[in-house]
Structures are given as structure tokens and as C-alpha cells.
Design an enzyme around this catalytic site. Sequence first.
Site, PDB file in Angstrom:
ATOM      1  N   ARG A  55       0.799  -1.224   0.000  1.00 23.68           N
ATOM      2  CA  ARG A  55       0.000   0.000   0.000  1.00 23.68           C
ATOM      3  C   ARG A  55       0.830   1.271   0.000  1.00 23.68           C
ATOM      4  O   ARG A  55       0.539   2.203  -0.750  1.00 23.68           O
ATOM      5  CB  ARG A  55      -0.930   0.033   1.228  1.00 23.68           C
ATOM      6  CG  ARG A  55      -2.166  -0.805   1.049  1.00 23.68           C
ATOM      7  CD  ARG A  55      -2.611  -1.369   2.374  1.00 23.68           C
ATOM      8  NE  ARG A  55      -1.658  -2.408   2.756  1.00 23.68           N
ATOM      9  CZ  ARG A  55      -1.814  -3.691   2.450  1.00 23.68           C
ATOM     10  NH1 ARG A  55      -2.888  -4.098   1.839  1.00 23.68           N
ATOM     11  NH2 ARG A  55      -0.900  -4.594   2.770  1.00 23.68           N
ATOM     12  N   THR A  56       1.842   1.343   0.852  1.00 26.37           N
ATOM     13  CA  THR A  56       2.559   2.616   0.984  1.00 26.37           C
ATOM     14  C   THR A  56       3.244   2.964  -0.334  1.00 26.37           C
ATOM     15  O   THR A  56       3.125   4.079  -0.849  1.00 26.37           O
ATOM     16  CB  THR A  56       3.567   2.550   2.150  1.00 26.37           C
ATOM     17  OG1 THR A  56       2.860   2.142   3.318  1.00 26.37           O
ATOM     18  CG2 THR A  56       4.202   3.909   2.405  1.00 26.37           C
ATOM     19  N   LYS A  84      26.007  -4.194  -3.116  1.00 30.23           N
ATOM     20  CA  LYS A  84      27.464  -4.260  -3.362  1.00 30.23           C
ATOM     21  C   LYS A  84      28.239  -3.610  -2.223  1.00 30.23           C
ATOM     22  O   LYS A  84      29.446  -3.472  -2.289  1.00 30.23           O
ATOM     23  CB  LYS A  84      27.799  -3.525  -4.657  1.00 30.23           C
ATOM     24  CG  LYS A  84      27.103  -4.058  -5.889  1.00 30.23           C
ATOM     25  CD  LYS A  84      27.526  -3.213  -7.096  1.00 30.23           C
ATOM     26  CE  LYS A  84      26.683  -3.537  -8.301  1.00 30.23           C
ATOM     27  NZ  LYS A  84      26.924  -2.588  -9.391  1.00 30.23           N
ATOM     28  N   ARG A 105      11.646   3.646   2.769  1.00 31.84           N
ATOM     29  CA  ARG A 105      11.293   2.673   3.823  1.00 31.84           C
ATOM     30  C   ARG A 105      12.517   1.798   4.033  1.00 31.84           C
ATOM     31  O   ARG A 105      13.129   1.331   3.066  1.00 31.84           O
ATOM     32  CB  ARG A 105      10.105   1.809   3.395  1.00 31.84           C
ATOM     33  CG  ARG A 105       9.896   0.633   4.340  1.00 31.84           C
ATOM     34  CD  ARG A 105       8.624  -0.103   4.073  1.00 31.84           C
ATOM     35  NE  ARG A 105       7.471   0.676   4.478  1.00 31.84           N
ATOM     36  CZ  ARG A 105       6.226   0.193   4.526  1.00 31.84           C
ATOM     37  NH1 ARG A 105       5.986  -1.068   4.176  1.00 31.84           N
ATOM     38  NH2 ARG A 105       5.219   0.946   4.903  1.00 31.84           N
ATOM     39  N   HIS A 133       5.871   5.869  11.237  1.00 29.04           N
ATOM     40  CA  HIS A 133       5.266   5.785   9.903  1.00 29.04           C
ATOM     41  C   HIS A 133       4.320   6.994   9.796  1.00 29.04           C
ATOM     42  O   HIS A 133       3.102   6.846   9.828  1.00 29.04           O
ATOM     43  CB  HIS A 133       4.509   4.460   9.797  1.00 29.04           C
ATOM     44  CG  HIS A 133       4.130   4.055   8.410  1.00 29.04           C
ATOM     45  ND1 HIS A 133       4.206   4.900   7.318  1.00 29.04           N
ATOM     46  CD2 HIS A 133       3.661   2.867   7.929  1.00 29.04           C
ATOM     47  CE1 HIS A 133       3.798   4.244   6.239  1.00 29.04           C
ATOM     48  NE2 HIS A 133       3.462   3.011   6.579  1.00 29.04           N
TER      49      HIS A 133
HETATM   50  C1  NCD Z   1       2.123  -1.033   8.041  1.00 29.63           C
HETATM   51  C2  NCD Z   1       3.621  -0.860   8.075  1.00 29.63           C
HETATM   52  O1  NCD Z   1       4.312  -1.116   7.085  1.00 29.63           O
HETATM   53  O2  NCD Z   1       4.083  -0.442   9.128  1.00 29.63           O
HETATM   54  N1  NCD Z   1       1.617  -1.197   6.758  1.00 29.63           N
HETATM   55  C3  NCD Z   1       1.357  -0.096   5.993  1.00 29.63           C
HETATM   56  O3  NCD Z   1       2.217   0.719   5.727  1.00 29.63           O
HETATM   57  N2  NCD Z   1       0.104   0.080   5.568  1.00 29.63           N
HETATM   58  C4  NCD Z   1       1.608  -2.009   9.016  1.00 29.63           C
HETATM   59  C5  NCD Z   1       2.214  -3.383   9.081  1.00 29.63           C
HETATM   60  O4  NCD Z   1       3.102  -3.737   8.310  1.00 29.63           O
HETATM   61  O5  NCD Z   1       1.737  -4.131   9.929  1.00 29.63           O
END
Ligand code: NCD
Length: 306
Positions: A55-56, A84, A105, A133
Site C-alpha cells: 500500500r505505501t 554491493k 522505507r 510511519h
Molecule cells: C504497516 C507498516 O508497514 O508499518 N503497513 C502499511 O504501511 N500500511 C503495518 C504493518 O506492516 O503491519
Amino acid sequence: MLGKDLISIDQINKKTLEKIFEVSFFMEKKIQEKGSLDILKGKIMASLFFEPSTRTRFSFETAMQKIGGNIISTTGVNFSSMAKGESLEDTIKTIERYCDIIIIRHPDKGSAKIAASSASIPVINAGDGPGEHPTQALLDFYTIKKTKREIDGLKIAMVGDLKYGRTIHSLLKLLSNYKSEFYLVSPGELKIPKEYLDILRRRKSNYIETDNIEKVIDKVDVLYMTRVQRERFDNQTEYEKLKSSFILDRNLLKQAKKDMIIMHPLPRVSEISTDVDNDKRAKYFEQVENGVYVRAALLAMTLNKI
Ligand code: NCD
């Protein structure tokens, strides 16, 4: 927010939050009306995902394209020169030469901050290990405010892995700016870290910690479920023991208020039974869609005078 990084939700005060809400609402209307916009024509967003994401990443990439920008992306350390041995700092100093904004991320807490200090362009934290997040908290806030209108006075339960769940960490900090009450529901092993309780105390927020969801479900206006974060456990037997601590199903839901909303950042594993999905209180797939509008707003506000 013009030209700024977004690393922690602490950077967002109430006034900025209201503004993000307004711009997100504008994006929702405009994108639905016109299909796409050209606010960020000619701009390039790099998405660097060194941890799994559905999703993100997709919502950032969709948002950027919906408002006229372009994207370049890499997923997984194995597909970049970090495999590398290149440092995160050098990777960032390289990628910033190709783009206008970086979304990152990474499995390490604090990594987004390191990336931001290496870059001269804006960096947005899309999840730094068990840290924060912030953009998820903003879309969660958008979802709550759109359905409930007022945040003050809400009773909010956060359920599951409160220790490692970064969405919880950011959302709790954000909502503690309001007069909401918190029910922190987790097994003893996965309680919220002390630093977050200290914030609640400092802000004089009312909260209780419990390991019993049945005791609180009839009281709350928002039920925010999370999965147990398997990837943060050193000991998989411990994970197996805790993974099914709470399961929301139709039966348990009978005790809840008729206008309670059910949220989850997703992915879910087993903590919400699929028989709940058709209940009108379930908002987790709406959250997914709201992610596009809120991220479009953030990109536009960071890269343009909006
Ligand atoms: C979350 C995350 O990556 O922290 N997911 C997200 O970004 N929608 C929640 C999770 O991974 O449980």
C-alpha cells in the site's frame, strides 16, 4: 511544508494537520472529478523501499502520477548497489541527483533521519523499522476525521503489537494532541514502549493499558487493529505464541457500538476475520484509498506552493 523532510509525526502541529486535511480533501474531490491533475508536472519522485510494502509504495506512486509527476523506484536492497556494499548515505547522495523528492522505507529505526541528513532534497519517511510511519498516521487521521468529524472526546482502542507497530507509534502521538481517550490493548510482551506513555502523561491524555479486548470493545468509537510484527522478532516461537492474541470476528463485533469504526493499516494476518469486511463499520479498505489523497496532498505541499 514546502521543501521540508517528513521524518516524524512530531513535526506536524495542529495547524499543519488541519491544512493537510483540507488539501487531502481537495485532492480527493479533484482526482475523482478530473481523473488526474498536473500540479507536479516535470517533478520526479524516487521511491526506495528496502522493506516489503504494497500500500505505501503503490499509493505514493499512484498519488505522484495522479497529480502529474513521474516516478523512479527500487525495491529491496538486493536490487540496488547497497547489495554491493554502498552506504545508505552514498545511495541517497546519488539518487537525489535524479529526482526532486525521496520516499524511503528501511528496516532500521532512525534510517530515514540519516537519509534526510545526507540529502539536499526533501525526504519522506515511509516506515523506519519499528520507529515511525508518519504518512500512515496522517491517512488514519484523515479517515477518522472524515467519518467522525470531531477528534476531541473520541474513545480510541489500539490493539495488537503496540511494541513494534510503527503505525501505532505515529498515530498515538498525533491523536494525543486532542482530548481523546486511549485503550491500549496488547499482550504483556507487546506493550507500548515507555517513551509513548510518557508523551500521553505529559499531554494529560487519559489512557488505560489492558490485555483484554472484550472489556473495552463496547466502549470505543474507533477500534484500530494491528498485526503482530513477525519480522521484528528474534525468536519465532515467541511470535507463534503471540500472533493470534486478538481476533476480531462477527461474534465479538456484536458487543461494539453501532457507529464504531474498525481500522487496520493492513496487511492483516488473522486479527480481523474476513467475515467482518462487509460490515459497514469496517474502514480498512477506505483507508487504503485515502492513502492516495493524503500522499498526493503531502507531495504537492512539499514540492509546490499549495
Ligand atoms: C504497516 C507498516 O508497514 O508499518 N503497513 C502499511 O504501511 N500500511 C503495518 C504493518 O506492516 O503491519
